[in-house]
Design an enzyme around this catalytic site. Structure first.
Site, PDB file in Angstrom:
ATOM      1  N   THR A 123       0.835  -1.207   0.000  1.00  0.00           N
ATOM      2  CA  THR A 123       0.000   0.000   0.000  1.00  0.00           C
ATOM      3  C   THR A 123       0.869   1.257   0.000  1.00  0.00           C
ATOM      4  O   THR A 123       0.486   2.289  -0.556  1.00  0.00           O
ATOM      5  CB  THR A 123      -0.941   0.017   1.217  1.00  0.00           C
ATOM      6  OG1 THR A 123      -0.179  -0.351   2.388  1.00  0.00           O
ATOM      7  CG2 THR A 123      -2.081  -0.983   1.036  1.00  0.00           C
ATOM      8  N   LEU A 124       2.047   1.156   0.635  1.00  0.00           N
ATOM      9  CA  LEU A 124       2.986   2.285   0.583  1.00  0.00           C
ATOM     10  C   LEU A 124       3.408   2.537  -0.867  1.00  0.00           C
ATOM     11  O   LEU A 124       3.465   3.683  -1.319  1.00  0.00           O
ATOM     12  CB  LEU A 124       4.228   2.006   1.437  1.00  0.00           C
ATOM     13  CG  LEU A 124       5.362   2.988   1.122  1.00  0.00           C
ATOM     14  CD1 LEU A 124       5.033   4.378   1.624  1.00  0.00           C
ATOM     15  CD2 LEU A 124       6.680   2.511   1.637  1.00  0.00           C
ATOM     16  N   TYR A 126      11.509  -6.973   7.173  1.00  0.00           N
ATOM     17  CA  TYR A 126      11.838  -8.174   6.401  1.00  0.00           C
ATOM     18  C   TYR A 126      13.226  -8.028   5.787  1.00  0.00           C
ATOM     19  O   TYR A 126      13.716  -6.920   5.558  1.00  0.00           O
ATOM     20  CB  TYR A 126      10.789  -8.506   5.342  1.00  0.00           C
ATOM     21  CG  TYR A 126      10.695  -7.564   4.181  1.00  0.00           C
ATOM     22  CD1 TYR A 126       9.906  -6.421   4.252  1.00  0.00           C
ATOM     23  CD2 TYR A 126      11.365  -7.827   2.986  1.00  0.00           C
ATOM     24  CE1 TYR A 126       9.802  -5.573   3.179  1.00  0.00           C
ATOM     25  CE2 TYR A 126      11.260  -6.976   1.895  1.00  0.00           C
ATOM     26  CZ  TYR A 126      10.476  -5.849   2.010  1.00  0.00           C
ATOM     27  OH  TYR A 126      10.366  -4.994   0.940  1.00  0.00           O
ATOM     28  N   ARG A 128       7.144  -9.684  11.480  1.00  0.00           N
ATOM     29  CA  ARG A 128       6.031  -8.740  11.418  1.00  0.00           C
ATOM     30  C   ARG A 128       4.840  -9.181  12.251  1.00  0.00           C
ATOM     31  O   ARG A 128       3.826  -8.473  12.286  1.00  0.00           O
ATOM     32  CB  ARG A 128       5.592  -8.532   9.959  1.00  0.00           C
ATOM     33  CG  ARG A 128       4.854  -9.714   9.359  1.00  0.00           C
ATOM     34  CD  ARG A 128       4.638  -9.646   7.870  1.00  0.00           C
ATOM     35  NE  ARG A 128       3.914  -8.476   7.393  1.00  0.00           N
ATOM     36  CZ  ARG A 128       3.519  -8.332   6.125  1.00  0.00           C
ATOM     37  NH1 ARG A 128       3.756  -9.298   5.237  1.00  0.00           N
ATOM     38  NH2 ARG A 128       2.880  -7.254   5.739  1.00  0.00           N
ATOM     39  N   ARG A 186      -2.396 -13.380  -0.198  1.00  0.00           N
ATOM     40  CA  ARG A 186      -1.187 -13.956   0.392  1.00  0.00           C
ATOM     41  C   ARG A 186      -1.610 -14.909   1.513  1.00  0.00           C
ATOM     42  O   ARG A 186      -1.666 -14.531   2.683  1.00  0.00           O
ATOM     43  CB  ARG A 186      -0.289 -12.855   0.983  1.00  0.00           C
ATOM     44  CG  ARG A 186       0.215 -11.833  -0.006  1.00  0.00           C
ATOM     45  CD  ARG A 186       1.280 -12.391  -0.958  1.00  0.00           C
ATOM     46  NE  ARG A 186       1.683 -11.390  -1.941  1.00  0.00           N
ATOM     47  CZ  ARG A 186       1.065 -11.190  -3.115  1.00  0.00           C
ATOM     48  NH1 ARG A 186       0.002 -11.920  -3.463  1.00  0.00           N
ATOM     49  NH2 ARG A 186       1.499 -10.269  -3.953  1.00  0.00           N
ATOM     50  N   LYS A 205      -5.865  -7.179 -13.632  1.00  0.00           N
ATOM     51  CA  LYS A 205      -4.543  -7.140 -14.275  1.00  0.00           C
ATOM     52  C   LYS A 205      -4.092  -8.576 -14.523  1.00  0.00           C
ATOM     53  O   LYS A 205      -4.462  -9.480 -13.791  1.00  0.00           O
ATOM     54  CB  LYS A 205      -3.545  -6.434 -13.350  1.00  0.00           C
ATOM     55  CG  LYS A 205      -3.887  -4.992 -13.065  1.00  0.00           C
ATOM     56  CD  LYS A 205      -3.302  -4.545 -11.728  1.00  0.00           C
ATOM     57  CE  LYS A 205      -4.120  -5.075 -10.586  1.00  0.00           C
ATOM     58  NZ  LYS A 205      -3.478  -4.907  -9.261  1.00  0.00           N
ATOM     59  N   ALA A 229       4.691  -4.021  -9.769  1.00  0.00           N
ATOM     60  CA  ALA A 229       3.975  -3.821 -11.048  1.00  0.00           C
ATOM     61  C   ALA A 229       2.509  -3.500 -10.768  1.00  0.00           C
ATOM     62  O   ALA A 229       1.972  -2.487 -11.239  1.00  0.00           O
ATOM     63  CB  ALA A 229       4.089  -5.066 -11.927  1.00  0.00           C
ATOM     64  N   ASP A 257       1.075  -2.664  -7.886  1.00  0.00           N
ATOM     65  CA  ASP A 257       0.901  -1.497  -6.996  1.00  0.00           C
ATOM     66  C   ASP A 257       0.996  -0.192  -7.789  1.00  0.00           C
ATOM     67  O   ASP A 257       0.232   0.750  -7.566  1.00  0.00           O
ATOM     68  CB  ASP A 257       1.987  -1.476  -5.905  1.00  0.00           C
ATOM     69  CG  ASP A 257       2.033  -2.764  -5.098  1.00  0.00           C
ATOM     70  OD1 ASP A 257       1.005  -3.453  -5.015  1.00  0.00           O
ATOM     71  OD2 ASP A 257       3.114  -3.077  -4.535  1.00  0.00           O
TER      72      ASP A 257
HETATM   73  P1  ADP Z   1       1.171  -7.940  -9.821  1.00  0.00           P
HETATM   74  O1  ADP Z   1       2.454  -7.213  -9.598  1.00  0.00           O
HETATM   75  O2  ADP Z   1       0.120  -7.502  -8.845  1.00  0.00           O
HETATM   76  O3  ADP Z   1       1.294  -9.423  -9.962  1.00  0.00           O
HETATM   77  P2  ADP Z   1       0.621  -7.986 -12.675  1.00  0.00           P
HETATM   78  O4  ADP Z   1       1.771  -8.917 -12.906  1.00  0.00           O
HETATM   79  O5  ADP Z   1      -0.698  -8.500 -13.055  1.00  0.00           O
HETATM   80  O6  ADP Z   1       0.594  -7.398 -11.209  1.00  0.00           O
HETATM   81  O7  ADP Z   1       0.952  -6.692 -13.518  1.00  0.00           O
HETATM   82  C1  ADP Z   1       0.334  -5.439 -13.334  1.00  0.00           C
HETATM   83  C2  ADP Z   1       0.468  -4.637 -14.603  1.00  0.00           C
HETATM   84  O8  ADP Z   1       1.865  -4.457 -14.896  1.00  0.00           O
HETATM   85  C3  ADP Z   1      -0.106  -5.325 -15.822  1.00  0.00           C
HETATM   86  O9  ADP Z   1      -1.486  -5.065 -15.980  1.00  0.00           O
HETATM   87  C4  ADP Z   1       0.713  -4.702 -16.934  1.00  0.00           C
HETATM   88  O10 ADP Z   1       0.185  -3.436 -17.271  1.00  0.00           O
HETATM   89  C5  ADP Z   1       2.068  -4.515 -16.298  1.00  0.00           C
HETATM   90  N1  ADP Z   1       2.932  -5.689 -16.575  1.00  0.00           N
HETATM   91  C6  ADP Z   1       3.295  -6.659 -15.723  1.00  0.00           C
HETATM   92  N2  ADP Z   1       4.096  -7.584 -16.323  1.00  0.00           N
HETATM   93  C7  ADP Z   1       4.224  -7.165 -17.607  1.00  0.00           C
HETATM   94  C8  ADP Z   1       4.921  -7.652 -18.753  1.00  0.00           C
HETATM   95  N3  ADP Z   1       5.631  -8.792 -18.717  1.00  0.00           N
HETATM   96  N4  ADP Z   1       4.842  -6.955 -19.899  1.00  0.00           N
HETATM   97  C9  ADP Z   1       4.124  -5.816 -19.967  1.00  0.00           C
HETATM   98  N5  ADP Z   1       3.447  -5.294 -18.926  1.00  0.00           N
HETATM   99  C10 ADP Z   1       3.488  -5.947 -17.772  1.00  0.00           C
END
Ligand code: ADP
Length: 311
Positions: free
Chosen positions: A31-32, A88, A103, A167, A225, A256, A258
């Site tokens: 969340t941060l 961590y 934690r 998680r 996503k 990614a 977040d």
């Molecule tokens: P999390 O980090 O929560 O697992 P995701 O892996 O679903 O999230 O990725 C979140 C967003 O990051 C995706 O919707 C996309 O926009 C981008 N993303 C993640 N991995 C890739 C990738 N390999 N190529 C392009 N975009 C990516």
């Protein structure tokens, strides 16, 4: 709508290896990360706050200084005499990272212990952001109180956004996780899951199935996503899918999801439509994963629209 984005959850001390037995101390948490990127993406007339609980010791003070130094508003953060912040450590073995956590007694676990304190933290927020990790760390009664607090805040006009960030190891058991996340979905305007988690822990066959399940649970808009695959956005009577631009040189996928959430919400809250908001989310996440670490400071000028990001 009040121009205050408030993220709620746990920020931890991070010890990242720098060499043989040496570590660099930082601060991190899902969340941060979203609050940090939301601050970079939202216009200056928005306040971005973080709510959690910390101790009164030096490391807690250092964390607060870090948050304030990131232009996050921290005035409602609870300070407790009886606890300190969680920690961590990242360990590297043969190039593989593993994580050890301290934690279970962190101050953040008590962030919803006092309903009046929680209610005053939520007061005045236009958008309240939290995750499944925020829920997972709370004792069961406090979890209920937290969701009651959210419902009251929504009645008073706030919008809510939630990333289930499933998680199972943080929860007492997987059934409780699924039930709590489903209940939370019913208190959310924006539900922002990652399909990989939903497939693993709810058994959804497709992102559309995840969207349908969360809409049925009462979520307003669901944004699913799925790494490099299409982002599915579904609301009452509407459904669209968007393909993120391909990213060739992936360095570290930490944050990614977040960062996507932050840029999506910032664009949407500033009047963008769903397509523009997904574009902003995917663009930021696509850049973040081309750099090491969760908080990528070198993207800042581009987020302010000052320069084009050079890849
Ligand atoms: P999390 O980090 O929560 O697992 P995701 O892996 O679903 O999230 O990725 C979140 C967003 O990051 C995706 O919707 C996309 O926009 C981008 N993303 C993640 N991995 C890739 C990738 N390999 N190529 C392009 N975009 C990516």
């Amino acid at each position: 709508m009040s121009l205050k984005f408030l993220a709620i959850g746990e920020c931890m001390v991070e010890m990242a290896p720098t060499g043989e037995g040496t570590y660099a101390m930082g601060f991190a948490g899902d969340t941060l990360n979203t609050a940090w990127y939301a601050r970079k993406c939202l216009p200056a007339d928005w306040t971005v706050g973080y709510y959690t609980a910390v101790g009164r010791d030096q490391v807690s003070e250092d964390m607060l200084s870090f948050l304030k130094g990131s232009d996050l508003e921290t005035s409602t953060i609870q300070k407790r005499d009886d606890r300190t912040v969680g920690l961590y450590m990242i360990q590297l073995k043969d190039g593989e990272r593993s994580f050890a956590y301290w934690r279970s007694q962190s101050a953040a676990r008590l962030l919803a212990a006092d309903q009046d304190v929680l209610a005053s933290a939520l007061k005045g927020a236009g958008l309240i952001y939290f995750s499944g990790i925020t829920l997972a760390i709370l004792p069961p009664d406090d979890r209920k109180a937290f969701l009651d607090g959210l419902r009251a805040a929504r009645k008073a006009g706030a919008k809510t956004a939630f990333d289930p960030n499933l998680r199972p190891r943080l929860w007492e058991d997987a059934d409780t996780m699924r039930a709590s996340v489903t209940e939370a979905a019913g208190c959310c305007d924006f539900l922002m899951p990652s399909f990989e988690d939903e497939l693993a822990h709810f058994g959804d066959a497709t992102p559309d199935d995840s969207a349908n399940r969360y809409l049925a649970a009462g979520a307003g808009m669901v944004v699913v996503k799925n790494g490099p695959e299409q982002v599915v956005c579904a609301g009452a009577g509407s459904r669209q899918a968007f393909q993120p631009a391909p990213v060739s040189k992936i360095v570290d996928t930490t944050a990614a999801g977040d960062s996507f959430n932050a840029a999506f919400l910032a664009k949407y809250l500033s009047g963008g439509d769903v397509a523009e908001s997904v574009d902003a989310g995917a663009n930021l996440a696509g850049n973040v994963i081309q750099h090491r670490g969760a908080l990528v400071a070198c993207l800042e000028p581009a987020l302010r629209g000052e320069t084009v990001i050079r890849l």
